[in-house]
Design a protein around this motif. Structure first.
Motif, mmCIF file in Angstrom:
data_model
loop_
_atom_site.group_PDB
_atom_site.id
_atom_site.type_symbol
_atom_site.label_atom_id
_atom_site.label_comp_id
_atom_site.label_asym_id
_atom_site.label_seq_id
_atom_site.Cartn_x
_atom_site.Cartn_y
_atom_site.Cartn_z
ATOM 1 N N MET A 1 -6.998 -2.337 10.975
ATOM 2 C CA MET A 1 -8.028 -2.337 10.169
ATOM 3 C C MET A 1 -7.692 -1.836 8.877
ATOM 4 S SD MET A 1 -10.937 -2.928 10.976
ATOM 5 C CE MET A 1 -12.440 -2.643 11.024
ATOM 6 N N MET A 2 -6.324 -1.134 8.730
ATOM 7 C CA MET A 2 -6.010 -0.525 7.330
ATOM 8 C C MET A 2 -5.844 -1.547 6.629
ATOM 9 S SD MET A 2 -5.677 2.910 7.064
ATOM 10 C CE MET A 2 -4.465 2.978 5.888
ATOM 11 N N LEU A 3 -5.326 -2.897 7.144
ATOM 12 C CA LEU A 3 -4.885 -3.974 5.928
ATOM 13 C C LEU A 3 -6.190 -4.733 5.445
ATOM 14 C CD1 LEU A 3 -1.988 -5.466 7.766
ATOM 15 C CD2 LEU A 3 -1.948 -3.761 6.249
ATOM 16 N N VAL A 4 -7.413 -4.542 6.062
ATOM 17 C CA VAL A 4 -8.522 -5.407 5.620
ATOM 18 C C VAL A 4 -8.870 -4.992 4.069
ATOM 19 C CG1 VAL A 4 -10.998 -5.442 5.812
ATOM 20 C CG2 VAL A 4 -9.615 -5.478 7.650
ATOM 21 N N PRO A 5 -8.807 -3.731 3.505
ATOM 22 C CA PRO A 5 -9.012 -3.600 2.002
ATOM 23 C C PRO A 5 -7.986 -4.105 1.359
ATOM 24 C CG PRO A 5 -9.528 -1.395 3.472
ATOM 25 C CD PRO A 5 -8.670 -2.622 4.217
ATOM 26 N N CYS B 1 2.036 0.673 2.408
ATOM 27 C CA CYS B 1 3.096 1.066 3.549
ATOM 28 C C CYS B 1 3.116 2.341 3.360
ATOM 29 C CB CYS B 1 4.524 0.624 2.965
ATOM 30 S SG CYS B 1 4.377 -1.688 3.429
ATOM 31 N N ALA B 2 3.153 3.089 2.243
ATOM 32 C CA ALA B 2 3.172 4.489 2.319
ATOM 33 C C ALA B 2 2.026 5.095 2.836
ATOM 34 C CB ALA B 2 3.183 4.962 0.727
ATOM 35 N N ARG B 3 0.966 4.845 2.756
ATOM 36 C CA ARG B 3 -0.253 5.259 3.627
ATOM 37 C C ARG B 3 -0.045 5.078 5.179
ATOM 38 N NH1 ARG B 3 -3.363 8.323 5.680
ATOM 39 N NH2 ARG B 3 -5.289 7.853 5.951
ATOM 40 N N LEU B 4 0.411 3.851 5.717
ATOM 41 C CA LEU B 4 0.476 3.742 6.861
ATOM 42 C C LEU B 4 1.620 4.618 7.469
ATOM 43 C CD1 LEU B 4 0.332 -0.050 7.105
ATOM 44 C CD2 LEU B 4 -1.101 1.605 7.918
#
Length: 91
Positions: free
Chosen positions: A1-5, A44-47
């Motif tokens: 879900m994080m990759l949608v934006p 990547c940093a946020r994940l």
């Protein structure tokens, strides 16, 4: 879900202009590389720093969604979910 934006951002800033002919213009590919690099690194940093969800949080969320009351227990061996559902008002 994080990759949608991220995918939406890439679609608007790189893919849509490329489809509309901007790929032939000077400076587009530099823009594309910078955009993809920075947005990829930021994602990547946020994940990497997001807190991992604990199992007890997941069990509590699932129990709450099913209408059961949830109590926090000090020991993991104690059940988080009561066997009796919460009273629901008549429809």
């Amino acid at each position: 879900m994080m990759l949608v934006p991220l995918l939406a951002y890439i679609g608007v800033t790189v893919l849509a202009p490329a489809i509309n002919g901007a790929a032939r213009r000077e400076g587009f590919w530099e823009h594309a590389v910078i955009t993809l690099t920075l947005s990829g690194l930021m994602t990547c940093a946020r994940l990497a720093v997001r807190p991992r969800q604990r199992r007890n949080d997941t069990v509590a969320a699932m129990a709450g969604a099913k209408g059961y009351s949830v109590e926090a227990r000090s020991r993991p061996s104690e059940s988080l979910i009561r066997s009796r559902p919460l009273a629901r008002p008549p429809a």
